[in-house]
Design an enzyme around this catalytic site. Structure first.
Site, PDB file in Angstrom:
ATOM      1  N   ARG A  44      62.361  52.147  30.089  1.00 43.05           N
ATOM      2  CA  ARG A  44      62.499  52.838  28.796  1.00 43.05           C
ATOM      3  C   ARG A  44      61.094  53.202  28.328  1.00 43.05           C
ATOM      4  O   ARG A  44      60.101  52.802  28.931  1.00 43.05           O
ATOM      5  CB  ARG A  44      63.263  52.002  27.760  1.00 43.05           C
ATOM      6  CG  ARG A  44      63.155  50.524  27.780  1.00 43.05           C
ATOM      7  CD  ARG A  44      61.816  49.949  27.417  1.00 43.05           C
ATOM      8  NE  ARG A  44      61.307  50.477  26.184  1.00 43.05           N
ATOM      9  CZ  ARG A  44      60.039  50.465  25.818  1.00 43.05           C
ATOM     10  NH1 ARG A  44      59.108  49.955  26.621  1.00 43.05           N
ATOM     11  NH2 ARG A  44      59.631  50.974  24.681  1.00 43.05           N
ATOM     12  N   GLY A  45      61.036  53.952  27.210  1.00 46.25           N
ATOM     13  CA  GLY A  45      59.751  54.466  26.747  1.00 46.25           C
ATOM     14  C   GLY A  45      59.574  55.875  27.295  1.00 46.25           C
ATOM     15  O   GLY A  45      59.780  56.104  28.497  1.00 46.25           O
ATOM     16  N   ALA A  46      59.192  56.810  26.411  1.00 45.85           N
ATOM     17  CA  ALA A  46      59.231  58.232  26.786  1.00 45.85           C
ATOM     18  C   ALA A  46      58.442  58.577  28.065  1.00 45.85           C
ATOM     19  O   ALA A  46      59.006  59.184  28.993  1.00 45.85           O
ATOM     20  CB  ALA A  46      58.767  59.078  25.604  1.00 45.85           C
ATOM     21  N   ARG A  87      69.631  59.872  28.527  1.00 44.65           N
ATOM     22  CA  ARG A  87      69.143  59.639  27.159  1.00 44.65           C
ATOM     23  C   ARG A  87      68.614  60.978  26.628  1.00 44.65           C
ATOM     24  O   ARG A  87      67.780  61.607  27.285  1.00 44.65           O
ATOM     25  CB  ARG A  87      68.043  58.569  27.146  1.00 44.65           C
ATOM     26  CG  ARG A  87      68.519  57.215  27.676  1.00 44.65           C
ATOM     27  CD  ARG A  87      67.519  56.100  27.368  1.00 44.65           C
ATOM     28  NE  ARG A  87      67.516  55.772  25.956  1.00 44.65           N
ATOM     29  CZ  ARG A  87      66.568  55.029  25.379  1.00 44.65           C
ATOM     30  NH1 ARG A  87      65.557  54.571  26.098  1.00 44.65           N
ATOM     31  NH2 ARG A  87      66.632  54.759  24.090  1.00 44.65           N
ATOM     32  N   GLN A 194      62.153  45.446  21.496  1.00 47.11           N
ATOM     33  CA  GLN A 194      61.043  45.883  22.353  1.00 47.11           C
ATOM     34  C   GLN A 194      59.704  45.354  21.833  1.00 47.11           C
ATOM     35  O   GLN A 194      58.766  45.143  22.593  1.00 47.11           O
ATOM     36  CB  GLN A 194      60.987  47.424  22.419  1.00 47.11           C
ATOM     37  CG  GLN A 194      62.118  48.068  23.178  1.00 47.11           C
ATOM     38  CD  GLN A 194      63.286  48.439  22.279  1.00 47.11           C
ATOM     39  OE1 GLN A 194      63.526  47.794  21.257  1.00 47.11           O
ATOM     40  NE2 GLN A 194      64.019  49.465  22.654  1.00 47.11           N
ATOM     41  N   ASP A 235      58.763  59.817  20.899  1.00 47.07           N
ATOM     42  CA  ASP A 235      59.709  60.260  21.935  1.00 47.07           C
ATOM     43  C   ASP A 235      59.794  61.769  22.020  1.00 47.07           C
ATOM     44  O   ASP A 235      60.032  62.329  23.095  1.00 47.07           O
ATOM     45  CB  ASP A 235      61.088  59.654  21.691  1.00 47.07           C
ATOM     46  CG  ASP A 235      61.095  58.234  22.207  1.00 47.07           C
ATOM     47  OD1 ASP A 235      60.612  57.352  21.476  1.00 47.07           O
ATOM     48  OD2 ASP A 235      61.504  58.021  23.356  1.00 47.07           O
ATOM     49  N   ASN A 245      60.760  58.840  16.868  1.00 43.86           N
ATOM     50  CA  ASN A 245      60.334  57.608  17.541  1.00 43.86           C
ATOM     51  C   ASN A 245      61.367  56.529  17.208  1.00 43.86           C
ATOM     52  O   ASN A 245      62.344  56.779  16.471  1.00 43.86           O
ATOM     53  CB  ASN A 245      58.928  57.203  17.088  1.00 43.86           C
ATOM     54  CG  ASN A 245      58.344  56.084  17.940  1.00 43.86           C
ATOM     55  OD1 ASN A 245      58.365  56.153  19.165  1.00 43.86           O
ATOM     56  ND2 ASN A 245      57.855  55.029  17.316  1.00 43.86           N
ATOM     57  N   LYS A 246      61.154  55.352  17.754  1.00 48.17           N
ATOM     58  CA  LYS A 246      62.105  54.237  17.596  1.00 48.17           C
ATOM     59  C   LYS A 246      62.580  54.068  16.161  1.00 48.17           C
ATOM     60  O   LYS A 246      61.786  54.172  15.220  1.00 48.17           O
ATOM     61  CB  LYS A 246      61.420  52.965  18.098  1.00 48.17           C
ATOM     62  CG  LYS A 246      62.213  51.692  18.007  1.00 48.17           C
ATOM     63  CD  LYS A 246      63.584  51.759  18.626  1.00 48.17           C
ATOM     64  CE  LYS A 246      63.586  52.217  20.061  1.00 48.17           C
ATOM     65  NZ  LYS A 246      64.966  52.588  20.526  1.00 48.17           N
TER      66      LYS A 246
HETATM   67  O1  MRU Z   1      64.543  53.118  23.169  1.00 43.70           O
HETATM   68  P1  MRU Z   1      63.185  53.028  23.794  1.00 43.70           P
HETATM   69  O2  MRU Z   1      62.726  51.631  24.027  1.00 43.70           O
HETATM   70  O3  MRU Z   1      63.060  53.897  25.022  1.00 43.70           O
HETATM   71  O4  MRU Z   1      62.222  53.649  22.695  1.00 43.70           O
HETATM   72  C1  MRU Z   1      60.863  53.727  22.952  1.00 43.70           C
HETATM   73  C2  MRU Z   1      60.077  54.219  21.807  1.00 43.70           C
HETATM   74  O5  MRU Z   1      60.589  54.588  20.788  1.00 43.70           O
HETATM   75  C3  MRU Z   1      58.591  54.330  22.019  1.00 43.70           C
HETATM   76  O6  MRU Z   1      57.910  54.128  20.822  1.00 43.70           O
HETATM   77  C4  MRU Z   1      58.265  55.745  22.533  1.00 43.70           C
HETATM   78  O7  MRU Z   1      59.026  56.055  23.656  1.00 43.70           O
HETATM   79  C5  MRU Z   1      56.855  55.907  22.850  1.00 43.70           C
HETATM   80  S1  MRU Z   1      56.424  55.068  24.326  1.00 43.70           S
HETATM   81  C6  MRU Z   1      54.845  55.338  24.733  1.00 43.70           C
END
Ligand code: MRU
Length: 340
Positions: A44-46, A87, A194, A235, A245-246
């Site tokens: 996970r994470g963009a 996603r 996370q 994201d 973002n999250k």
């Molecule tokens: O749902 P996730 O864990 O994929 O969400 C991740 C985030 O929101 C991060 O802050 C974002 O992807 C930036 S990662 C460098």
């Protein structure tokens, strides 16, 4: 240690669902396995999703038995469509797929061998660039951190969310590497934790002081004067500087504004999507209610309760002090300047 790597004809990635209890790796041999790893949040994470998406195409090409490049191209297209359905919010996933499919399309007239080679090389290039970009972003953003600062961050925008180093955590790492003393406040980040599971794990590993707080404590901690600046990842960044973002990021930005605390977003330019004109156009992923109503097999809510579980929110550009990228630090309203 890399979060995700292409090895011979398979992908090896850290299973982020079992951290911090265990450091385990999973192997993906085909696009379906990658899609499931993404859906289950093993990766996970963009930026990491961008790397995983491009590597899904690489393993598709590596395992293809096609004797005709047109057939292989159709297999790549099917894999692309499957990964696109995993996603919806992270721009990097779509950017990476488009980038690999563009070189594939340019090579479709050639041999199967050539097509396979360009797809694998492009996926490897995306992963390598990811690391270089994060280091440059860190260098650019570290100037915003002063000696002795405490930085609040949300979710995990570290090495685990990328291929290595991180975006928001990359900036913090770079400041520390420049000799500045810096400490971090990490929010736990409900519902999948996370922040508490991944961000504290990474920072502890690096010896960067970190204090974990519950999401609801942000306002109180800020009101006590304990936060100098906020840095989060992204994201998807719309053309007008609005940032997805999250979930919880928007609330933190409002609180930072209320307390006159600078609010920075660190993200590679591949997260900027100028075709999405404003945050209103960003598709927000809604995840399964069970993530909210239970935890580790324990019930947290009565059966049958209505639940809304958005995974992301949008922070409007006017709450963002600056956007940090590998091409420089920009006002959210002047993103065009990053591409000239
Ligand atoms: O749902 P996730 O864990 O994929 O969400 C991740 C985030 O929101 C991060 O802050 C974002 O992807 C930036 S990662 C460098």
């Amino acid at each position: 240690m890399r979060t995700i790597q292409l090895k011979n004809d398979y992908i090896e990635l850290i299973d982020q669902t079992v951290l911090p209890k265990r450091l385990e790796f999973v192997r993906c041999q085909n696009a379906e396995e990658v899609a499931q790893a993404i859906e289950q949040m093993k990766i996970r994470g963009a930026p990491a999703l961008g790397a995983a998406a491009s590597m899904a195409l690489a393993v598709t090409a590596l395992h293809s038995r096609a004797s005709d490049s047109g057939v292989m191209f159709r297999e790549l297209k099917a894999a692309t469509n499957r990964i696109k359905r995993t996603r919806p919010t992270a721009a990097n996933l779509f950017m990476a797929l488009n980038r690999v499919m563009k070189v594939a399309e340019e090579s479709v007239a050639g041999s199967v061998k050539e097509l396979r080679k360009v797809v694998v090389e492009e996926a490897e290039a995306i992963a390598e660039e990811n690391v270089k970009i994060n280091r440059e972003m860190g260098r650019q953003g570290a100037q915003l951190i002063q000696e002795g600062n405490t930085v609040l961050t949300h979710c995990n925008a570290g090495a685990l969310a990328c291929v290595d180093y991180g975006t928001a955590l990359g900036v913090i790492r770079a400041a520390r590497d420049q000799g500045k003393e810096v400490s971090v406040i990490a929010t736990e980040t409900r519902p999948l934790f996370q922040g508490s599971r991944l961000t504290t794990w990474e920072l502890k590993h690096d010896g960067i002081p970190v204090t974990l707080i519950i999401d609801g404590a942000v306002g109180h901690i800020m009101s006590e004067g304990n936060v100098d600046l906020v840095i989060v990842g992204a994201d998807r960044i719309a053309g007008n500087g609005d940032v997805a973002n999250k979930i919880g990021t928007y609330s933190i930005a409002v609180l930072a504004n209320r307390h006159d605390i600078p609010f920075y977003v660190a993200a590679p330019t591949s997260t900027i999507d100028p075709q999405t004109r404003s945050g209103k156009e960003i598709e927000i992923e809604y995840r399964d209610p069970s993530e909210v109503t239970s935890l580790g097999g324990h019930k947290l809510a009565p059966d049958g309760i209505d639940v809304s579980n958005p995974a992301f929110d949008v922070t409007p550009a006017n709450l963002i002090t600056k956007i940090i990228t590998e091409n420089g630090v920009s006002e959210p309203s002047e993103l065009d300047s990053l591409f000239t």
